[in-house]
Design a protein around this motif. Structure first.
Motif, PDB file in Angstrom:
ATOM      1  N   ARG A   1      14.667 -59.084  13.103  1.00  0.00           N
ATOM      2  CA  ARG A   1      15.010 -60.382  12.499  1.00  0.00           C
ATOM      3  C   ARG A   1      14.508 -61.544  13.360  1.00  0.00           C
ATOM      4  NH1 ARG A   1      18.027 -62.715   8.767  1.00  0.00           N
ATOM      5  NH2 ARG A   1      18.673 -60.688   7.946  1.00  0.00           N
ATOM      6  N   SER A   2      14.746 -61.453  14.660  1.00  0.00           N
ATOM      7  CA  SER A   2      14.328 -62.519  15.560  1.00  0.00           C
ATOM      8  C   SER A   2      12.805 -62.693  15.541  1.00  0.00           C
ATOM      9  CB  SER A   2      14.796 -62.210  16.982  1.00  0.00           C
ATOM     10  OG  SER A   2      14.288 -63.138  17.908  1.00  0.00           O
TER      11      SER A   2
ATOM     12  N   LEU B   1      15.514 -58.627   4.996  1.00  0.00           N
ATOM     13  CA  LEU B   1      14.579 -59.756   5.001  1.00  0.00           C
ATOM     14  C   LEU B   1      13.906 -59.914   3.639  1.00  0.00           C
ATOM     15  CD1 LEU B   1      12.979 -59.199   8.524  1.00  0.00           C
ATOM     16  CD2 LEU B   1      14.579 -61.008   7.875  1.00  0.00           C
TER      17      LEU B   1
ATOM     18  N   LYS C   1      12.343 -63.708   2.903  1.00  0.00           N
ATOM     19  CA  LYS C   1      11.519 -64.034   4.063  1.00  0.00           C
ATOM     20  C   LYS C   1      10.260 -63.165   4.145  1.00  0.00           C
ATOM     21  CE  LYS C   1      15.395 -65.943   6.588  1.00  0.00           C
ATOM     22  NZ  LYS C   1      16.314 -65.824   7.735  1.00  0.00           N
TER      23      LYS C   1
ATOM     24  N   LYS D   1       7.646 -69.203  11.889  1.00  0.00           N
ATOM     25  CA  LYS D   1       7.403 -70.512  12.507  1.00  0.00           C
ATOM     26  C   LYS D   1       5.963 -70.624  12.993  1.00  0.00           C
ATOM     27  CE  LYS D   1      12.188 -71.266  13.985  1.00  0.00           C
ATOM     28  NZ  LYS D   1      13.116 -71.368  15.143  1.00  0.00           N
TER      29      LYS D   1
ATOM     30  N   CYS E   1      10.739 -61.843  13.147  1.00  0.00           N
ATOM     31  CA  CYS E   1      10.321 -62.353  11.842  1.00  0.00           C
ATOM     32  C   CYS E   1      10.476 -63.869  11.808  1.00  0.00           C
ATOM     33  CB  CYS E   1      11.122 -61.708  10.726  1.00  0.00           C
ATOM     34  SG  CYS E   1      10.666 -62.290   9.067  1.00  0.00           S
ATOM     35  N   GLU E   2      11.613 -64.359  12.267  1.00  0.00           N
ATOM     36  CA  GLU E   2      11.855 -65.799  12.290  1.00  0.00           C
ATOM     37  C   GLU E   2      10.799 -66.510  13.128  1.00  0.00           C
ATOM     38  OE1 GLU E   2      13.913 -67.324  10.483  1.00  0.00           O
ATOM     39  OE2 GLU E   2      15.562 -65.961   9.969  1.00  0.00           O
ATOM     40  N   SER E   3      10.454 -65.921  14.266  1.00  0.00           N
ATOM     41  CA  SER E   3       9.452 -66.527  15.142  1.00  0.00           C
ATOM     42  C   SER E   3       8.069 -66.505  14.496  1.00  0.00           C
ATOM     43  CB  SER E   3       9.411 -65.791  16.485  1.00  0.00           C
ATOM     44  OG  SER E   3      10.636 -65.941  17.184  1.00  0.00           O
TER      45      SER E   3
END
Length: 336
Positions: free
Chosen positions: A99-100, A138, A143, A107, A102-104
């Motif tokens: 998850r972390s 996700l 996402k 961005k 993917c978020e990065s």
């Protein structure tokens, strides 16, 4: 141009591997890479492949800088779970890490959604069901659109697919690396999973343009984890296998690279359907243009079959990765 399906996605029969623009093949050249990415879209490529690992996120940033203004023109693939920690490659397939990362990646890529998101490597400490479960969350959150796996065995694919449909499996496949033929291609067909070959040109070997091993530069992956086949003695012997291929390429009025890539493009499933989507990588504009020209090679089933006999694993000297690398792979070879 015809399209091939990856889950709900439709892509060109040849994608573009973006790794070498930021990682694994010596110094980067950002202006050239930006030009390359735009010219690739103009040439008909519409499937771009990157990863968290490539340049520690720099490759994702490069894609955003180069073509984010053309986001509707390409299908975007990235990967998680493999990265460098304290300078060393690390695999972490825990849900919180996925998850972390993917978020990065979202961005860095400056996008709202990643079309195809791969688990880059199987974490032996984390059940595949847990990693895929995190990826499925996700998907539900919008996402990512489709889930992929990279360098896994067919058994792992089956387990993962029982949790959520797996749209793609990515692994090395070319004339000189045929491991997926043992089981993976058949299992992908049965599950409706698209197989995405990386290094379809054998890390440049099959193009005839590779340098002798002694000339490979610092930071080139062929000097370390892919060393066995590029060791000076092995390289010299393996190069002999290219001579009959060069004759066929001459007859078909194409380059060695186009011949080798066309062989992958024309691989058929049990129904005679061509479904593979190879992603040759390059940081050279002329090679990118050359590679997409493989779509125009007049390949017949007889030529495909003949090429298959001229070069394959049993004739090649050396493993595709170093012994250390092979030990951490979820290798099909261990299951036959």
């Amino acid at each position: 141009m015809e399209k091939r399906n990856i889950g709900s996605l439709a892509v060109s029969p040849v994608g573009l591997g973006c790794m070498s623009m930021s990682h694994g093949y010596g110094p980067s050249d950002e202006p050239t890479s930006i030009q390359l990415l735009n010219e690739a879209l103009d040439a008909g490529y519409d499937f771009l492949d990157t990863a968290t690992m490539y340049g520690g996120g720099k490759n994702e940033e490069l894609i955003a800088k180069a073509v984010k203004h053309r986001r509707s023109e390409y299908v975007l693939a990235s990967k998680c779970a493999l990265f460098k920690k304290d300078g060393k490659p690390t695999i972490d397939g825990r849900p919180e890490t996925i998850r972390s990362q993917c978020e990065s990646s979202l961005k860095r890529l400056e996008t709202d959604v990643i079309d195809l998101y791969y688990l880059h490597r199987l974490d032996p400490k984390v059940p595949i069901e847990e990693s895929v479960g995190a990826l499925a969350e996700l998907v539900r959150e919008g996402k990512i659109r489709e889930i992929g796996l990279s360098e896994v065995s067919s058994d792992t694919l089956r387990r993962a697919h029982s949790i959520h449909p797996i749209a793609a499996v990515q692994s090395e496949y070319s004339l000189w690396t045929r491991l997926p033929e043992l089981k993976m291609l058949d299992v992908c067909e049965k599950l409706g999973t698209t197989f995405v070959p990386f290094s379809p040109l054998g890390r440049q070997f099959l193009t005839g343009k590779a340098q002798e091993a002694s000339l490979l530069t610092e930071g080139d992956i062929r000097t370390n984890n892919a060393r066995p086949r590029f060791d000076a003695e092995a390289f010299a012997k393996n190069s002999e296998l290219l001579k009959p291929l060069a004759e066929i390429a001459k007859e078909l009025n194409c380059s060695l690279a186009q011949l080798a890539l066309a062989w992958v493009i024309h691989q058929s499933d049990s129904q005679g359907k061509k479904t593979l989507v190879p992603i040759p990588g390059t940081k050279h504009i002329e090679y990118m243009q050359e590679n997409i020209g493989a779509l125009n090679v007049n390949m017949t089933p007889d030529v495909v079959s003949h090429l298959s006999t001229l070069i394959h694993d049993d004739l090649v000297i050396g493993e595709r990765y170093s012994e250390g690398q092979m030990k951490v792979m979820d290798s099909e070879r261990d299951r036959v």
